[in-house]
Design an enzyme around this catalytic site. Structure first.
Site, PDB file in Angstrom:
ATOM      1  N   ARG A 197       0.799  -1.223   0.000  1.00 43.70           N
ATOM      2  CA  ARG A 197       0.000   0.000   0.000  1.00 43.70           C
ATOM      3  C   ARG A 197       0.836   1.279   0.000  1.00 43.70           C
ATOM      4  O   ARG A 197       0.269   2.372  -0.083  1.00 43.70           O
ATOM      5  CB  ARG A 197      -0.935  -0.005   1.206  1.00 43.70           C
ATOM      6  CG  ARG A 197      -0.227   0.218   2.514  1.00 43.70           C
ATOM      7  CD  ARG A 197      -0.952  -0.260   3.743  1.00 43.70           C
ATOM      8  NE  ARG A 197      -2.349   0.046   3.884  1.00 43.70           N
ATOM      9  CZ  ARG A 197      -3.113  -0.464   4.875  1.00 43.70           C
ATOM     10  NH1 ARG A 197      -2.578  -1.268   5.777  1.00 43.70           N
ATOM     11  NH2 ARG A 197      -4.380  -0.148   4.956  1.00 43.70           N
TER      12      ARG A 197
ATOM     13  N   ARG B 269      -3.693  -0.521  13.795  1.00 35.91           N
ATOM     14  CA  ARG B 269      -2.853  -1.377  12.962  1.00 35.91           C
ATOM     15  C   ARG B 269      -1.394  -1.027  13.268  1.00 35.91           C
ATOM     16  O   ARG B 269      -0.843  -0.069  12.710  1.00 35.91           O
ATOM     17  CB  ARG B 269      -3.160  -1.170  11.478  1.00 35.91           C
ATOM     18  CG  ARG B 269      -4.574  -1.535  11.077  1.00 35.91           C
ATOM     19  CD  ARG B 269      -4.806  -3.035  11.167  1.00 35.91           C
ATOM     20  NE  ARG B 269      -6.119  -3.413  10.670  1.00 35.91           N
ATOM     21  CZ  ARG B 269      -7.214  -3.504  11.408  1.00 35.91           C
ATOM     22  NH1 ARG B 269      -7.148  -3.230  12.713  1.00 35.91           N
ATOM     23  NH2 ARG B 269      -8.365  -3.864  10.879  1.00 35.91           N
TER      24      ARG B 269
ATOM     25  N   GLY C 217     -12.310  -8.847   9.227  1.00 36.30           N
ATOM     26  CA  GLY C 217     -13.568  -8.241   8.784  1.00 36.30           C
ATOM     27  C   GLY C 217     -14.701  -8.365   9.782  1.00 36.30           C
ATOM     28  O   GLY C 217     -15.735  -7.707   9.628  1.00 36.30           O
TER      29      GLY C 217
ATOM     30  N   ASP D  39     -15.651  -5.052  11.460  1.00 39.58           N
ATOM     31  CA  ASP D  39     -16.412  -4.173  10.580  1.00 39.58           C
ATOM     32  C   ASP D  39     -17.874  -4.611  10.520  1.00 39.58           C
ATOM     33  O   ASP D  39     -18.785  -3.775  10.519  1.00 39.58           O
ATOM     34  CB  ASP D  39     -15.822  -4.184   9.172  1.00 39.58           C
ATOM     35  CG  ASP D  39     -14.350  -3.831   9.146  1.00 39.58           C
ATOM     36  OD1 ASP D  39     -13.903  -3.056  10.025  1.00 39.58           O
ATOM     37  OD2 ASP D  39     -13.637  -4.344   8.253  1.00 39.58           O
TER      38      ASP D  39
END
Length: 320
Positions: free
Chosen positions: A112, A174, A260, A263
């Site tokens: 990224r 993170r 996930g 979320d």
């Protein structure tokens, strides 16, 4: 989404990458495996699940003007997410991450650096004002992407330029992103959390960040938001609200991999907020949505129709 609505239910802002994941549930990362490409991003996950539940949801961010960015846009739009506020950057790529799923701990490889999303800044806010929303959802991931993204997050959270009724913030620490000598994850994330209306945090990540060993100590530290939800993995979720403290045990589920699930929990809880449900129902909706993702190798798992989910959320307990 059919047509253009004057007011969105939710606008989620943050980075979305292309996720490379094994095609078969529970599959591992191998040289001769087959893989699928899907959007992967905390904020767009929340938007997609809320759209699945019938809410008017949009995701805003930045993607490269490349085919990977097209995959993100096409997939999210196909799930009912309004993507018209996404900026396409001709000079920076769409980020990628690769998942190696495992029940005990999914390994994730990120690519990224220098992505389009890392160049988001407060200059993007003017375009985002075009779609007013009842609720703005953000996460701590964005704050760590770059200096400009950190400034953007402080502007969105402290200055409230988008004028939403609620600001929802998921701490989403993170550690690998906070690796600079001057980075202060604990201080920065605490300041952002204290300025939110709704805050989600994992009990374990709160302990790692701030040394708070239990939900009550997290609340003593993060004492300003009206709603603080502390998720304790497979044990329970605890909600601190203006009307009291509520605890709800997690659902039992055979875990395929956990990425996930947080979320999904946030999406279920926020759906309850938007519908005006009581706190126990919001927690049960969060647990149910999270259980569906835990049983999948994807960050996104289809949910039952909204009316079915609401009935399940209102029950005291459900069979797994």
């Amino acid at each position: 989404m059919d047509g253009v609505r004057d007011m969105l239910d939710v606008l989620a802002i943050g980075e979305t990458m292309v996720m490379v994941t094994p095609e078969h549930a529970g599959g591992r990362l191998t040289g001769d495996g087959t893989f699928v490409l899907r959007p992967g991003g905390a904020e767009s996950n929340v938007a997609a699940l809320l759209a699945e539940l019938g809410h008017a949801a949009a995701w805003a961010g930045a993607l490269g003007a490349d085919r990977l960015g097209d995959i993100v846009i096409d997939t999210l739009a196909g799930r009912g997410v309004d993507t018209r506020l996404v900026r396409r950057d001709p000079d920076r790529p769409t980020a990628v991450y690769v998942k190696d799923p495992a029940p005990e701990a999914t390994r994730v490889l990120y690519y990224r650096d220098g992505s389009a999303a890392s160049a988001m800044s407060a200059a993007d806010v003017r375009a985002w004002r075009a779609r007013p929303a009842r609720l703005l959802h953000l996460s701590g991931i964005t704050a760590a992407l770059s200096t400009a993204c950190g400034e953007l997050m402080r502007h969105l959270v402290h200055d409230r330029p988008l004028g939403t009724r609620w600001l929802s913030f998921d701490v989403n620490h993170r550690p690998a992103l906070w690796r600079g000598e001057d980075d202060d994850a604990a201080g920065e994330l605490l300041a952002l959390a204290q300025a939110g209306d709704v805050v989600f945090v994992g009990r374990d990540e709160a302990e790692a960040l701030w040394g708070t060993p239990d939900a009550d100590s997290v609340r003593r530290l993060i004492d300003k938001p009206g709603h603080l939800v502390v998720k304790d993995a497979a044990a329970e979720a605890v909600a601190f609200t203006p009307s009291g403290t509520f605890r709800e045990p997690a659902r039992r589920v055979a875990v395929v991999e956990p990425v996930g699930a947080g979320d999904a929990f946030a999406a279920g809880w926020l759906s309850g907020l938007l519908h005006g449900d009581d706190e126990p129902t919001r927690l049960r909706l969060g647990h149910y949505a999270a259980s569906q993702v835990l049983a999948s190798s994807s960050d996104f798992a289809p949910l039952p129709p909204a009316e079915v989910l609401r009935v399940r959320g209102r029950r005291a307990s459900d069979a797994p």
